[in-house]
Write an enzyme that holds these catalytic residues in place. Structure first.
Site, PDB file in Angstrom:
ATOM      1  N   ARG A 193       0.814  -1.223   0.000  1.00  0.00           N
ATOM      2  CA  ARG A 193       0.000   0.000   0.000  1.00  0.00           C
ATOM      3  C   ARG A 193       0.846   1.271   0.000  1.00  0.00           C
ATOM      4  O   ARG A 193       0.307   2.362   0.044  1.00  0.00           O
ATOM      5  CB  ARG A 193      -0.926   0.010   1.220  1.00  0.00           C
TER       6      ARG A 193
ATOM      7  N   HIS B  86       3.533 -11.396  -5.488  1.00  0.00           N
ATOM      8  CA  HIS B  86       2.608 -10.497  -6.189  1.00  0.00           C
ATOM      9  C   HIS B  86       3.027  -9.051  -5.962  1.00  0.00           C
ATOM     10  O   HIS B  86       3.397  -8.663  -4.859  1.00  0.00           O
ATOM     11  CB  HIS B  86       1.177 -10.705  -5.689  1.00  0.00           C
TER      12      HIS B  86
ATOM     13  N   TYR C 263      -0.516  -3.013  -5.970  1.00  0.00           N
ATOM     14  CA  TYR C 263      -1.595  -2.514  -6.834  1.00  0.00           C
ATOM     15  C   TYR C 263      -1.415  -1.035  -7.173  1.00  0.00           C
ATOM     16  O   TYR C 263      -2.139  -0.509  -8.018  1.00  0.00           O
ATOM     17  CB  TYR C 263      -2.950  -2.747  -6.160  1.00  0.00           C
TER      18      TYR C 263
ATOM     19  N   HIS D 139       0.065  -6.905 -12.089  1.00  0.00           N
ATOM     20  CA  HIS D 139      -0.927  -6.438 -13.058  1.00  0.00           C
ATOM     21  C   HIS D 139      -0.225  -5.503 -14.041  1.00  0.00           C
ATOM     22  O   HIS D 139       0.517  -4.611 -13.615  1.00  0.00           O
ATOM     23  CB  HIS D 139      -2.062  -5.696 -12.354  1.00  0.00           C
TER      24      HIS D 139
ATOM     25  N   GLU E 120      -0.090 -10.655 -15.546  1.00  0.00           N
ATOM     26  CA  GLU E 120      -1.365 -11.294 -15.208  1.00  0.00           C
ATOM     27  C   GLU E 120      -2.461 -10.846 -16.170  1.00  0.00           C
ATOM     28  O   GLU E 120      -2.554  -9.653 -16.483  1.00  0.00           O
ATOM     29  CB  GLU E 120      -1.742 -10.939 -13.769  1.00  0.00           C
TER      30      GLU E 120
ATOM     31  N   ASP F  79      -5.441 -15.808 -14.417  1.00  0.00           N
ATOM     32  CA  ASP F  79      -6.391 -15.723 -13.309  1.00  0.00           C
ATOM     33  C   ASP F  79      -7.743 -16.200 -13.830  1.00  0.00           C
ATOM     34  O   ASP F  79      -8.290 -15.629 -14.782  1.00  0.00           O
ATOM     35  CB  ASP F  79      -6.489 -14.286 -12.792  1.00  0.00           C
TER      36      ASP F  79
ATOM     37  N   HIS G 204     -10.605 -13.598 -13.649  1.00  0.00           N
ATOM     38  CA  HIS G 204     -10.403 -12.555 -14.652  1.00  0.00           C
ATOM     39  C   HIS G 204     -10.778 -13.060 -16.050  1.00  0.00           C
ATOM     40  O   HIS G 204     -11.428 -12.345 -16.822  1.00  0.00           O
ATOM     41  CB  HIS G 204      -8.947 -12.091 -14.654  1.00  0.00           C
TER      42      HIS G 204
ATOM     43  N   HIS H 283      -3.894 -18.368 -11.055  1.00  0.00           N
ATOM     44  CA  HIS H 283      -4.624 -17.908  -9.875  1.00  0.00           C
ATOM     45  C   HIS H 283      -5.995 -18.571  -9.893  1.00  0.00           C
ATOM     46  O   HIS H 283      -6.787 -18.349 -10.814  1.00  0.00           O
ATOM     47  CB  HIS H 283      -4.764 -16.383  -9.886  1.00  0.00           C
TER      48      HIS H 283
ATOM     49  N   ASP I  93     -13.976  -7.706 -11.483  1.00  0.00           N
ATOM     50  CA  ASP I  93     -12.963  -8.509 -10.797  1.00  0.00           C
ATOM     51  C   ASP I  93     -13.420  -8.767  -9.366  1.00  0.00           C
ATOM     52  O   ASP I  93     -13.040  -8.078  -8.430  1.00  0.00           O
ATOM     53  CB  ASP I  93     -11.623  -7.742 -10.823  1.00  0.00           C
TER      54      ASP I  93
ATOM     55  N   HIS J 158     -13.679 -11.954  -6.779  1.00  0.00           N
ATOM     56  CA  HIS J 158     -13.345 -13.348  -6.507  1.00  0.00           C
ATOM     57  C   HIS J 158     -14.356 -13.986  -5.555  1.00  0.00           C
ATOM     58  O   HIS J 158     -14.902 -13.315  -4.673  1.00  0.00           O
ATOM     59  CB  HIS J 158     -11.942 -13.443  -5.900  1.00  0.00           C
TER      60      HIS J 158
ATOM     61  N   GLU K 292      -6.727 -17.224  -4.457  1.00  0.00           N
ATOM     62  CA  GLU K 292      -6.877 -15.829  -4.022  1.00  0.00           C
ATOM     63  C   GLU K 292      -8.333 -15.557  -3.651  1.00  0.00           C
ATOM     64  O   GLU K 292      -8.838 -14.454  -3.809  1.00  0.00           O
ATOM     65  CB  GLU K 292      -6.455 -14.866  -5.134  1.00  0.00           C
TER      66      GLU K 292
END
Length: 476
Positions: free
Chosen positions: A232, A262, A265, A302, A338, A372, A375, A409, A422, A424, A454
């Site tokens: 973050r 990973h 973001y 990503h 991804e 994924d 996705h 994923h 998106d 999950h 995930e």
């Protein structure tokens, strides 16, 4: 003598009476003047009081009117602001959905060109149709002289021509499709071949990245993903020697290619904003250096987003350039792109975008792809059905090539196929379903790779149950 005195007294008395009378007259006149003056003064004061009262009423009335006008002005401003917000929201919807543009009139011309090719109107009058359904009309050109006969309000439009499909907003067109799909090269070195499925999940590295191995063991995972730093924040504490030693000790006996870290973001390697692009590129280099020091061969992230400001093709080339710069500053680590869900302006939902990025990466032995499942389903591949799953396999093999696949994923989807969302879901509780994952778990293309859950996390025991469920889908 006495008579004279008497006469003198009477004369004196007469004089006194006359003087007294004169005095009384003067007093009366003075009293009358005083009364008049007092009356005038009181009348003046009453008049002034009435005037003052009138003025107060007028001022009060003016204040009320001013307050009322201010209220109206505020209401008008609020109304205008609401209209502007609605207009902006509608414009954003049009931009995202590719709605037709409004009419534009050229100066110096008596013709108004209608750029929108499709106009939908309910209950079009005078069209010769009595139906209540929506009707599509094709408007190519309207002259000012015929405006009354050809406007939407009058409803007299050419209803005979077919309307084309809606087009995406200019600048957000799909990347070019090749006429022939040339082989992209050998790709990264193959992973060790065992023919097994390595089920895992995204685990926590809280308290120290080396704790990821203990968490993976609790989840009964044979592969795992993690964040190597706080995802973050742009800045992170560098790795120290003590951390590297603890990681090395904890990783004994664990195959490095089954660890798939990973990325943050925050990172957008195709950003048209110079500051964001620079920070994203610095972050990628720093992440690859962490992988180097920990002995991890892969790093998953990503790809990026156009944020609606540049063309997709240009964004893909920026992402490839970012990877090339990171490769120049590091050694060995493979950048794993991804696939995405086609949500908004994100890159990677269309497999041709991933192909274009790989094409422009100089060292193709250091670039790969992670699929994924959520996705892919949201992007339009119906993984709940055999045909949809086979379509994904065919497209991936043709557009990219199986030599570039480095991980999966494993996520069910809350949304419907092709909804571009998106979201999950836990395995078997979404729109892909158990049968969809049965096909995935028995696909040989996914052998020897990290298969990472995930799905929504409750605790490590919850992930252990999902891993056991997926392993139970493998045909014996």
């Amino acid at each position: 003598m006495s008579r004279d005195r008497t006469n003198n007294k009477e004369a004196g008395a007469g004089v006194k009476r006359r003087r007294s009378s004169q005095k009384d007259n003067k007093d009366k006149e003075f009293g009358k003047d005083t009364v008049d003056k007092v009356a005038k003064k009181m009348s003046s004061k009453r008049h002034e009081s009435l005037n003052e009262s009138k003025k107060i009423k007028e001022i009060s009335s003016m204040k009320d009117e001013d307050t009322e006008s201010q209220g109206k002005r505020k209401e008008n401003r609020r109304s205008k602001k609401e209209k502007a917000v609605k207009k902006e929201e509608n414009q954003e919807k049009e931009d995202e959905q590719g709605e037709p543009q409004k009419k534009k009139k050229k100066r110096g011309s008596d013709k108004t060109t209608v750029e929108s090719k499709v106009i939908t109107k309910e209950n079009v009058k005078g069209s010769g149709s009595k139906g209540k359904g929506k009707q599509k009309v094709d408007v190519n050109e309207v002259t000012n002289g015929d405006a009354k006969d050809k406007t939407l309000d009058e409803g007299k439009l050419d209803m005979n021509k077919e309307s084309p499909k809606k087009k995406k907003k200019t600048g957000d067109e799909p990347v070019p499709r090749p006429t022939e799909y040339e082989h992209l090269g050998a790709g990264p070195s193959p992973v060790p071949s065992t023919g097994c499925k390595y089920m895992g999940c995204h685990v926590s590295g809280a308290g120290g990245v080396w704790n990821a191995f203990e968490n993976a063991e609790e989840c009964q995972a044979t592969s795992f993903a993690l964040f190597l730093r706080n995802q973050r924040q742009w800045m992170a504490k560098p790795l120290d020697e003590a951390t590297i030693k603890k990681w090395t000790d904890a990783s004994q006996g664990f195959s490095p290619h089954l660890i798939l870290p990973h990325g943050s973001y925050l990172m957008n390697l195709g950003s048209p904003v110079a500051e964001t692009l620079e920070k994203s590129r610095s972050m990628l280099i720093e992440e690859l250096q962490r992988c180097e020091r920990l002995g991890i061969p892969h790093f998953n992230f990503h790809p990026g987003s156009t944020v609606g400001k540049i063309k997709r093709e240009e964004c893909c080339k920026l992402i490839a350039e970012s990877i090339n710069l990171a490769h120049n500053e590091t050694k060995g680590v493979i950048c794993v792109l991804e696939n995405m869900s086609c949500q908004g302006f994100t890159i990677g939902g269309d497999l041709h975008e991933l192909r274009l990025i790989i094409q422009h990466v100089m060292d193709k032995s250091r670039v790969g792809v992670c699929i994924d499942t959520c996705h892919a389903h949201a992007a339009g591949y119906d993984l709940s059905k055999e045909d949809g799953f086979q379509e994904l396999l065919d497209d991936f093999g043709k557009i990219i090539g199986w030599q570039f696949l480095r991980g999966i994923h494993m996520n069910d989807s809350k949304g419907k196929v092709g909804d571009h969302q998106d979201r999950h879901e836990n395995i078997g509780h979404g729109t892909i379903g158990i049968e969809g994952f049965r096909r995935i778990m028995n696909c040989e293309h996914f052998n020897d790779l990290p298969l990472i859950l995930e799905t929504p996390w409750t605790d490590n025991k919850g992930y252990a149950k999902e891993i056991k469920k997926l392993q139970g889908l493998i045909n014996k």
